[in-house]
Design an enzyme around this catalytic site. Structure first.
Site, short mmCIF file in Angstrom:
data_model
loop_
_atom_site.label_atom_id
_atom_site.label_comp_id
_atom_site.label_asym_id
_atom_site.label_seq_id
_atom_site.Cartn_x
_atom_site.Cartn_y
_atom_site.Cartn_z
NE ARG A 65 -32.23 4.93 25.18
CZ ARG A 65 -31.71 5.65 26.03
NH1 ARG A 65 -30.87 6.58 25.91
NH2 ARG A 65 -32.28 5.83 27.44
CE LYS B 237 -31.40 2.37 29.21
NZ LYS B 237 -29.99 2.47 29.99
CD GLU C 177 -21.81 5.42 27.51
OE1 GLU C 177 -22.82 6.29 27.83
OE2 GLU C 177 -21.91 4.20 26.96
N1 PMP Z 1 -25.00 5.72 29.04
C1 PMP Z 1 -25.40 4.57 29.63
C2 PMP Z 1 -24.37 3.61 29.32
C3 PMP Z 1 -26.59 4.48 30.21
O1 PMP Z 1 -26.95 3.23 30.75
C4 PMP Z 1 -27.48 5.48 30.24
C5 PMP Z 1 -28.65 5.47 31.04
N2 PMP Z 1 -28.71 5.16 32.44
C6 PMP Z 1 -26.99 6.82 29.87
C7 PMP Z 1 -25.57 6.67 29.12
C8 PMP Z 1 -27.79 7.82 29.92
O2 PMP Z 1 -29.16 7.83 29.10
P1 PMP Z 1 -30.26 8.69 29.41
O3 PMP Z 1 -29.97 9.94 29.53
O4 PMP Z 1 -31.30 8.23 28.24
O5 PMP Z 1 -30.80 7.89 30.57
#
Ligand code: PMP
Length: 302
Positions: free
Chosen positions: A52, A151, A184
């Protein structure tokens, strides 16, 4: 105690780990990052996080000045130098030092750093009793402007939402996309259970495709729980049989109250609890060993 930080090819004490005020990561939020966890002497889903990171960098047309294999070694070595078997790792790649204009062409070399530290978890009580969240008015960035799939170091959209949650006295918030569909949480993905089906929104509606999210979908399928990626609204959340959030820091956290409505009678649901324990089991065996000479325990992975 001072941590050892990886910064641009060197491992240095944190007091010496400084980046330029002309770094575009700082001036413009121009850069990408990952948050990764180490459990029981292994780095959980390290490969998925690095994929990622490199995909985020590609989308913003930034070349990370090392291979993914080299980056993997940086993560492991940073953990080793800090003697950490469990912890939180932050890998950051910024556009690098430039001038005061925003043009990335003026930044010849990305800045790379990696921090490994201990993590303060949500209290265990929240995993047992669940979290209360609200929906905030700040909408998730529209994918055609700044895609949430990257990200990036620009988290202002999520910070707006987090501030709204803070002001309302809750620790997490649901964000909708511009069309009003559930996207989300501020730093987590969202799932609902309805009539035996586990549902989460598809990444294309504008959300970060979480590593934990994908892991939980795999775990559910392994347990013969049907999984669907599809759009849904707040109506579906309020009337869900179960709801939970997923993220690297939060892991799998039951969500029992949304905008004042109790979900599943205000108690973590059966499937949520099953997935929490399956997730915790997986953290014992997944990912490369930090100290390869340590024979992993065959029963618990520690
Ligand atoms: N959405 C956002 C906006 C995030 O910043 C994150 C990570 N903190 C997630 C979802 C979850 O992603 P991951 O499971 O890869 O940590």
């Amino acid at each position: 105690m001072s941590l050892i930080i990886y910064l641009d090819g060197k491992y240095v004490p944190e007091e010496q780990a400084a980046v330029s005020v002309f770094d575009h990561g700082l001036l413009y939020g121009d850069g990408v990052f990952e948050g990764i966890r180490a459990y029981h002497g292994r780095v959980f889903k390290l490969h998925e996080h690095l994929v990622r990171l490199y995909e985020s960098a590609r989308t913003i047309a930034m070349e990370i000045p090392m291979s993914m294999e080299e980056m993997q070694e940086v993560v492991l070595e940073t953990l080793r130098l800090n003697n950490l078997r469990d912890g939180y790792i932050r890998v950051v790649v910024t556009r690098g030092k430039g001038d005061l204009g925003l043009d990335p062409l003026k930044c010849p070399k990305p800045t790379v750093f990696c921090i490994a530290a201990s993590i303060r978890l949500y209290p265990e009580e929240l995993y047992e009793n669940g979290l209360a969240v609200i929906t905030v008015s700040t909408r998730r960035n529209i994918p055609v402007a700044v895609t949430p799939r990257v990200k990036s170091l620009n988290y202002l959209n999520n910070i707006y939402a987090k501030m709204e949650a803070n002001l309302a006295g809750v620790s997490e918030a649901i964000m909708l996309n511009a069309d009003g569909y559930v996207a989300e949480a501020t730093g987590d993905n969202i799932f609902i259970m309805k009539n035996g089906v586990l549902i989460t929104p598809p990444a294309y509606i504008g959300l970060l495709e979480g590593v934990t999210r994908n892991t939980v979908m795999d775990l559910a399928r392994q347990q013969d729980i049907p999984v669907e990626e599809r759009v849904f609204t707040l109506h579906d959340v309020y009337n869900a049989d179960e709801c939970f959030l997923t993220g690297t820091a939060a892991e799998v956290i039951p969500t029992v109250k949304v905008d004042g409505r109790l979900i599943a009678g205000g108690k973590p649901g059966k499937v949520t609890r099953k997935l929490i324990s399956a997730f915790r089991e997986l953290t014992k065996v997944d990912g490369p060993l930090i100290f390869p000479d340590e024979a992993a325990c065959c029963c618990c992975g520690s």
